[in-house]
Design a protein around this motif. Structure first.
Motif, PDB file in Angstrom:
ATOM      1  N   ALA A 137     -24.680 -52.761   5.054  1.00  0.00           N
ATOM      2  CA  ALA A 137     -24.121 -54.076   5.376  1.00  0.00           C
ATOM      3  C   ALA A 137     -22.830 -54.357   4.613  1.00  0.00           C
ATOM      4  N   LEU A 138     -22.409 -53.425   3.749  1.00  0.00           N
ATOM      5  CA  LEU A 138     -21.228 -53.626   2.922  1.00  0.00           C
ATOM      6  C   LEU A 138     -20.032 -52.876   3.491  1.00  0.00           C
ATOM      7  N   SER A 139     -18.857 -53.389   3.207  1.00  0.00           N
ATOM      8  CA  SER A 139     -17.641 -52.655   3.521  1.00  0.00           C
ATOM      9  C   SER A 139     -17.520 -51.471   2.568  1.00  0.00           C
ATOM     10  N   ARG A 140     -16.693 -50.515   2.931  1.00  0.00           N
ATOM     11  CA  ARG A 140     -16.469 -49.368   2.049  1.00  0.00           C
ATOM     12  C   ARG A 140     -15.979 -49.842   0.675  1.00  0.00           C
ATOM     13  N   ARG A 141     -15.127 -50.844   0.658  1.00  0.00           N
ATOM     14  CA  ARG A 141     -14.602 -51.383  -0.598  1.00  0.00           C
ATOM     15  C   ARG A 141     -15.729 -51.884  -1.498  1.00  0.00           C
ATOM     16  N   ASP A 142     -16.698 -52.594  -0.913  1.00  0.00           N
ATOM     17  CA  ASP A 142     -17.764 -53.184  -1.714  1.00  0.00           C
ATOM     18  C   ASP A 142     -18.841 -52.179  -2.087  1.00  0.00           C
ATOM     19  N   ARG A 143     -18.791 -50.967  -1.512  1.00  0.00           N
ATOM     20  CA  ARG A 143     -19.737 -49.939  -1.934  1.00  0.00           C
ATOM     21  C   ARG A 143     -19.252 -49.168  -3.157  1.00  0.00           C
ATOM     22  N   ASN A 144     -18.086 -49.530  -3.690  1.00  0.00           N
ATOM     23  CA  ASN A 144     -17.564 -48.864  -4.889  1.00  0.00           C
ATOM     24  C   ASN A 144     -18.150 -49.550  -6.119  1.00  0.00           C
ATOM     25  N   LEU A 145     -19.002 -48.832  -6.852  1.00  0.00           N
ATOM     26  CA  LEU A 145     -19.737 -49.449  -7.945  1.00  0.00           C
ATOM     27  C   LEU A 145     -18.881 -49.710  -9.173  1.00  0.00           C
ATOM     28  N   VAL A 146     -17.856 -48.907  -9.409  1.00  0.00           N
ATOM     29  CA  VAL A 146     -17.005 -49.186 -10.565  1.00  0.00           C
ATOM     30  C   VAL A 146     -16.191 -50.452 -10.309  1.00  0.00           C
ATOM     31  N   ARG A 147     -15.757 -50.656  -9.077  1.00  0.00           N
ATOM     32  CA  ARG A 147     -15.062 -51.901  -8.750  1.00  0.00           C
ATOM     33  C   ARG A 147     -16.014 -53.097  -8.897  1.00  0.00           C
ATOM     34  N   ARG A 148     -17.240 -52.921  -8.434  1.00  0.00           N
ATOM     35  CA  ARG A 148     -18.198 -54.017  -8.465  1.00  0.00           C
ATOM     36  C   ARG A 148     -18.569 -54.404  -9.893  1.00  0.00           C
ATOM     37  N   VAL A 149     -18.734 -53.411 -10.769  1.00  0.00           N
ATOM     38  CA  VAL A 149     -19.180 -53.748 -12.121  1.00  0.00           C
ATOM     39  C   VAL A 149     -18.097 -54.458 -12.910  1.00  0.00           C
ATOM     40  N   PHE A 150     -16.832 -54.136 -12.639  1.00  0.00           N
ATOM     41  CA  PHE A 150     -15.746 -54.767 -13.394  1.00  0.00           C
ATOM     42  C   PHE A 150     -15.186 -56.015 -12.704  1.00  0.00           C
ATOM     43  N   LEU A 151     -15.176 -56.027 -11.379  1.00  0.00           N
ATOM     44  CA  LEU A 151     -14.517 -57.112 -10.663  1.00  0.00           C
ATOM     45  C   LEU A 151     -15.462 -57.992  -9.860  1.00  0.00           C
ATOM     46  N   GLY A 183      -7.157 -56.438 -13.007  1.00  0.00           N
ATOM     47  CA  GLY A 183      -8.171 -57.466 -12.851  1.00  0.00           C
ATOM     48  C   GLY A 183      -9.230 -57.544 -13.915  1.00  0.00           C
ATOM     49  N   SER A 184      -9.274 -56.579 -14.835  1.00  0.00           N
ATOM     50  CA  SER A 184     -10.347 -56.566 -15.828  1.00  0.00           C
ATOM     51  C   SER A 184      -9.816 -56.186 -17.202  1.00  0.00           C
ATOM     52  N   GLU A 185      -9.886 -57.106 -18.131  1.00  0.00           N
ATOM     53  CA  GLU A 185      -9.479 -56.804 -19.507  1.00  0.00           C
ATOM     54  C   GLU A 185     -10.400 -55.754 -20.119  1.00  0.00           C
ATOM     55  N   GLU A 186     -11.685 -55.829 -19.768  1.00  0.00           N
ATOM     56  CA  GLU A 186     -12.638 -54.856 -20.304  1.00  0.00           C
ATOM     57  C   GLU A 186     -12.278 -53.450 -19.849  1.00  0.00           C
ATOM     58  N   PHE A 187     -11.967 -53.290 -18.547  1.00  0.00           N
ATOM     59  CA  PHE A 187     -11.590 -51.975 -18.057  1.00  0.00           C
ATOM     60  C   PHE A 187     -10.307 -51.499 -18.736  1.00  0.00           C
ATOM     61  N   ALA A 188      -9.332 -52.397 -18.884  1.00  0.00           N
ATOM     62  CA  ALA A 188      -8.071 -52.017 -19.529  1.00  0.00           C
ATOM     63  C   ALA A 188      -8.321 -51.527 -20.951  1.00  0.00           C
ATOM     64  N   ARG A 189      -9.232 -52.189 -21.657  1.00  0.00           N
ATOM     65  CA  ARG A 189      -9.546 -51.770 -23.026  1.00  0.00           C
ATOM     66  C   ARG A 189     -10.199 -50.388 -23.028  1.00  0.00           C
ATOM     67  N   LEU A 190     -11.152 -50.163 -22.127  1.00  0.00           N
ATOM     68  CA  LEU A 190     -11.818 -48.867 -22.056  1.00  0.00           C
ATOM     69  C   LEU A 190     -10.850 -47.776 -21.615  1.00  0.00           C
ATOM     70  N   TRP A 191      -9.959 -48.109 -20.676  1.00  0.00           N
ATOM     71  CA  TRP A 191      -8.982 -47.142 -20.188  1.00  0.00           C
ATOM     72  C   TRP A 191      -8.050 -46.705 -21.310  1.00  0.00           C
ATOM     73  N   ALA A 192      -7.685 -47.647 -22.168  1.00  0.00           N
ATOM     74  CA  ALA A 192      -6.750 -47.364 -23.255  1.00  0.00           C
ATOM     75  C   ALA A 192      -7.351 -46.432 -24.300  1.00  0.00           C
ATOM     76  N   SER A 193      -8.688 -46.308 -24.310  1.00  0.00           N
ATOM     77  CA  SER A 193      -9.329 -45.425 -25.299  1.00  0.00           C
ATOM     78  C   SER A 193      -9.144 -43.950 -24.957  1.00  0.00           C
ATOM     79  N   HIS A 194      -8.818 -43.639 -23.689  1.00  0.00           N
ATOM     80  CA  HIS A 194      -8.606 -42.261 -23.225  1.00  0.00           C
ATOM     81  C   HIS A 194      -9.846 -41.389 -23.355  1.00  0.00           C
ATOM     82  N   ASN A 195     -11.028 -41.995 -23.434  1.00  0.00           N
ATOM     83  CA  ASN A 195     -12.257 -41.206 -23.509  1.00  0.00           C
ATOM     84  C   ASN A 195     -12.633 -40.694 -22.122  1.00  0.00           C
ATOM     85  N   VAL A 196     -13.078 -39.441 -22.062  1.00  0.00           N
ATOM     86  CA  VAL A 196     -13.500 -38.856 -20.791  1.00  0.00           C
ATOM     87  C   VAL A 196     -14.891 -38.243 -20.880  1.00  0.00           C
TER      88      VAL A 196
END
Length: 283
Positions: free
Chosen positions: A143-157, A206-219
């Protein structure tokens, strides 16, 4: 370039796709069950005249951009995409973006796990396949669009109904951290893919939390061994989380099971009967 073989291959792939497969009306007076040439051309973003010449073995050698459009429009598998490139005299390079095609054997596996909820995620955390119990436990992905089936987008945004974490997960922070780390590695593997780049840009904006995690460069992410989901009908469901990597597709199968004899196992059995119906909403 093998013009005759290329023409036959394009024609065979076009004729196997129904209009419904790509969201087009069937319309009257179709001579074949497949797409019309003009429809295939439109989906590939090329002119009908050019596509017709290719199918008539009269066209010039297609560019890589045209081949990518044809592969997308005709819904080619990875093997078929490679074959298309070889027929056109342009040996394929690495795939530009993460694969969204799930092998039939994997789809069959999901449905052979009636007591386990299972999903397949692409490299960008898009849910691209699931079984009935996963839909009952998490949500009806169909029942979801492809966009809304993206879980990383959903958890942050979001959206996050009633302010609850995604699916009421007990490990929301860990999931957010893990998904950000996986997405950074994905972005490195597919540096030229516009969807991957667009997703990262959207999350950074759209997400300060994601930006902070992204800046850590952890993989490197720690595996999630179990989690508890708060279901609106059956309450908390604690599940073990097992992940199977599909290396050739850059996909992951996530399998959720409950300990035998536990209340959560009973909850999953109840959900397998209830399915995705909403018993808390008047009929």
């Amino acid at each position: 370039m093998d013009r005759l073989e290329l023409a036959a291959f394009l024609r065979s792939r076009r004729e196997r796709i129904t209009p419904a497969d790509v969201g087009l009306p069937a319309g009257p007076r179709r001579r074949t069950p497949g797409l019309r040439r003009e429809e295939a051309a439109q989906l590939a973003y090329i002119s009908t005249e050019y596509y017709t010449r290719l199918e008539q073995a009269r066209g010039p050698r297609p560019s890589r951009e045209v081949l990518a459009g044809l592969a997308r429009a005709l819904r080619l598998s990875d093997a078929e995409r490679n074959h298309l490139h070889h027929l056109a005299g342009a040996p394929p390079g690495p795939s530009a973006g993460p694969s969204r095609e799930v092998r039939q054997s994997i789809i069959d596996l999901l449905h052979r796990l009636p007591q386990a909820a299972a999903i397949v995620m692409s490299a960008t955390y898009e849910v691209i396949a699931w079984n009935d119990l996963a839909a009952a436990l998490m949500e009806d992905f169909s029942a979801l669009s492809r966009r809304d089936r993206n879980l990383v987008r959903r958890v942050f945004l979001g959206p996050h109904p009633e302010g609850r974490p995604l699916y009421g997960q007990s490990d929301t922070d860990a999931f957010a951290r893990t998904s950000a780390q996986h997405l950074r590695a994905t972005a490195a593997r597919y540096p030229d893919d516009p969807e991957v780049g667009g997703l990262v840009d959207e999350l950074l904006a759209g997400s300060e939390e994601f930006a902070r995690l992204w800046a850590s460069h952890n993989v490197t992410a720690e595996p999630t061994l179990y989690k508890t989901l708060q279901h609106p009908l059956v309450g908390p469901v604690t599940v073990n989380c097992d992940v199977l990597d599909i290396a050739d597709r850059d996909q992951r199968v996530v399998i959720y099971t409950a300990d035998p004899g536990s209340p959560s196992e009973e909850a999953l059995r109840l959900l397998s009967v209830i399915g995705t119906q909403r018993m808390d909403v008047p009929g």
